[in-house]
Enzyme design. Sequence first.
Site, PDB file in Angstrom:
ATOM      1  N   ASP A  40      -6.812   0.359   4.249  1.00 46.13           N
ATOM      2  CA  ASP A  40      -7.731   0.240   3.127  1.00 46.13           C
ATOM      3  C   ASP A  40      -8.814   1.305   3.315  1.00 46.13           C
ATOM      4  O   ASP A  40      -8.971   1.892   4.381  1.00 46.13           O
ATOM      5  CB  ASP A  40      -8.312  -1.170   3.004  1.00 46.13           C
ATOM      6  CG  ASP A  40      -8.817  -1.433   1.569  1.00 46.13           C
ATOM      7  OD1 ASP A  40      -9.015  -0.459   0.820  1.00 46.13           O
ATOM      8  OD2 ASP A  40      -9.021  -2.609   1.205  1.00 46.13           O
TER       9      ASP A  40
HETATM   10  C1  BGC Z   1     -10.110  -1.731  -2.065  1.00 49.66           C
HETATM   11  C2  BGC Z   1      -8.638  -1.491  -2.289  1.00 49.66           C
HETATM   12  C3  BGC Z   1      -8.437  -0.236  -3.072  1.00 49.66           C
HETATM   13  C4  BGC Z   1      -9.114   0.919  -2.353  1.00 49.66           C
HETATM   14  C5  BGC Z   1      -8.943   2.232  -3.068  1.00 49.66           C
HETATM   15  C6  BGC Z   1     -10.815  -0.507  -1.506  1.00 49.66           C
HETATM   16  O1  BGC Z   1     -12.178  -0.693  -1.507  1.00 49.66           O
HETATM   17  O2  BGC Z   1     -10.262  -2.821  -1.190  1.00 49.66           O
HETATM   18  O3  BGC Z   1      -8.083  -2.573  -2.981  1.00 49.66           O
HETATM   19  O4  BGC Z   1      -7.075   0.018  -3.256  1.00 49.66           O
HETATM   20  O5  BGC Z   1     -10.489   0.629  -2.268  1.00 49.66           O
HETATM   21  O6  BGC Z   1      -9.462   2.212  -4.323  1.00 49.66           O
END
Ligand code: BGC
Length: 727
Positions: free
Chosen positions: A251
């Site tokens: 993530d």
């Molecule tokens: C979120 C993810 C997301 C990623 C990229 C993160 O803050 O938890 O779900 O895919 O950002 O946008």
Amino acid sequence: MAITTFDDARAAVRAGTSIDDAAAGLVASMTPEERLWCLDGDQPTWAGLGSLGSGGYHRSPFPAAQVERIGLDGVAFADGPRGCVIGNATAFPVSMARGATWDPDLEERIGDAIGRELRAAGANLTGAVCINVLRHPAWGRAQETYGEDPFLVGELGAALTRGLQGHVLACVKHFACNSMENARFTVDVTVDEVALHEVYLPHFKRIVDEGVASVMSAYNSVNGEWAGQSRALLTDVLRDEWGFEGFVISDWIFGMRDAATSVTAGLDVEMPYRMVRAQHLPDALERGDASWDDVDRSVRRIVATLLRFDEVLSAPASPRSILGAPEHRALAREAAARSVVLLRNESVDGTPVLPLDPSASVAVVGRLADRVNLGDGGSSDVWDLDCHTVLDGLRDAVGTVTHDDGSDPDRAASVAAGADVALVVVGYTFLDEGEYIGSTDPALTKLFPPADDPELVARFEAANAALAPTEQPERIGERPGGFSVGGDRTSLRLLDEDVALIRAVAAANPRTVVAIQAGSAVVMSEWAELVPGIVQPWYGGCQAGPGLADVLVGDVVPSARLPFSVPADESDLPPFDRDATSFTYDRWHGWWHLRRTGTAPAYPFGFGLSYTTFEVPGDDVAVEVASDGPVVVTGTVRNTGDRDGADVVQVYGRLPDTEAPERLLGFARVEVPAGGSVPFRVEVPVDRLATRDPAAHAWAAPKGTYVITVARHAADPAATERRIDLV
Ligand code: BGC
């Protein structure tokens, strides 16, 4: 044949070399710098963060593992699940709304549309498949998943994956146990093997079995290790037990903390920037904390996945005009209507308040009545410029519409009193729930590099200057600031002002219908009896208003069912602490918890009304164990009313271990003409009945007597029970 470019690898595969061998051949020809380059995002950290905060998130995908010298295109990531977040794309209803359709075919069509838009916007990988289980409705990102039940969530996530992967690689997230928002960067989730495998992982396994290309690890830690560097999750379960062949990404930004541990545990790519690994992995390799074999294994997985999906990714992309195309907007409207759950529809003067007579006059009131309310303001936000509010939808659907923004309940009540019907639009916005980035833990800021590589910054800026224009919707200006502000809810009640408005309007007009825009359950007990009609239309996407109007006037007969239970009171649910530093997840949440504690829900899991009525006659229900394995459940759905409609038959199972939670084992959405009967058939593979044996770290084959229930929701008094013995 020597393999020194991606084209060579592709040709080798066409000539019969295995994908794994071709990938290994290409990786062996890469320089050490190129191989390390593939293990994180391609953009510089500080410049990347700067652009993220100024709309860059919606302008271009995040690249990783792009190596020009050898023709490796790598990946270009864009988010979801509400739609394609790059460009001015179509905003679909949020996933929870789509969960309420209980319709994998519709979800697959939505996946196909989002996938086309993503490719046209320059992405080849998407984080649209968010399937964490809704452990508690206060979870800020509830709207991004499909519900509280792992089976339902898995089926819909699998359908989305199928649709998307006709065009792009799908990435399923967040692996695992990410069902709290505010504490996501710090919380440690304790979960035993049984709860983990029976409740928090089965839907991930389902998506892996569907052939998903990529998995995103979660921020939180699980049983004492950060999910992004958990060997137990990323290697023991994902690879060794499930046989996952794609690649794992972290993530964003704080998804892993230690370069060596993450690589050895099985995290392939640190996203989205050159951050922790770029600083520390070379030294860790020197020290022997990680090996070049670990590095190469990850690079091979990326290359192999790109080879496996080569045909899909080499197919021509749709033109950019597909973003927000009329056929996608029509699908968004269909999904908006199909997701509206009819919770209450009492008669006034002998006639149910819904559907409305299109010649009726309707007072549309509330602060959300004329607001574009798409949901979360974080990573799932879609910059759709053509959105239609509830007021827009009603104006097109009924003869006379009056409007009041509800800021003064007395004034709104007098507007409502002058109309045949009052529609009160209440609920939440991205200010009340959604993704959350609060103040950053100092331990995390230490992960940032001191500075970016200037050459990388120059390349990044040149790429940004060449981007297609994307317009920022005006509504963005309503934000108090920051990337995402919602977070976990502090209460399951509506805001006080909404409750006051409902009371005032209900007192003024006996035909009052409440429409709730929210990402999950709202406790309604304090006002529900005051009104004859309640619908939950969620964050309904760009066509939220027209879709809701289609249902309210009866052009679409409601067929959605709750993907979670709505409690009568918040205290009926297990605890939720948005500031927790550690938390235990067990097998008991949602409808299982309510059943176990003998608490009646206000509205049960799987519940939803229609404009017609259905029966599933018990005499017709048969449950048989087929000779080739599956349990086959058959019967008929009878439409006993005078409108065509669709019912959702739900098959539940009680296990021989009476202590174990009952399971949703299957479901079928059945369209039945007025007065007609339509057969249904639900096949339940027996391994869906298996239980986890924690001593053996394996599934125990099902044996004993199972009670199979065919029902129309989880608390259906008219359900039919059958027993089967498995030996
Ligand atoms: C979120 C993810 C997301 C990623 C990229 C993160 O803050 O938890 O779900 O895919 O950002 O946008």
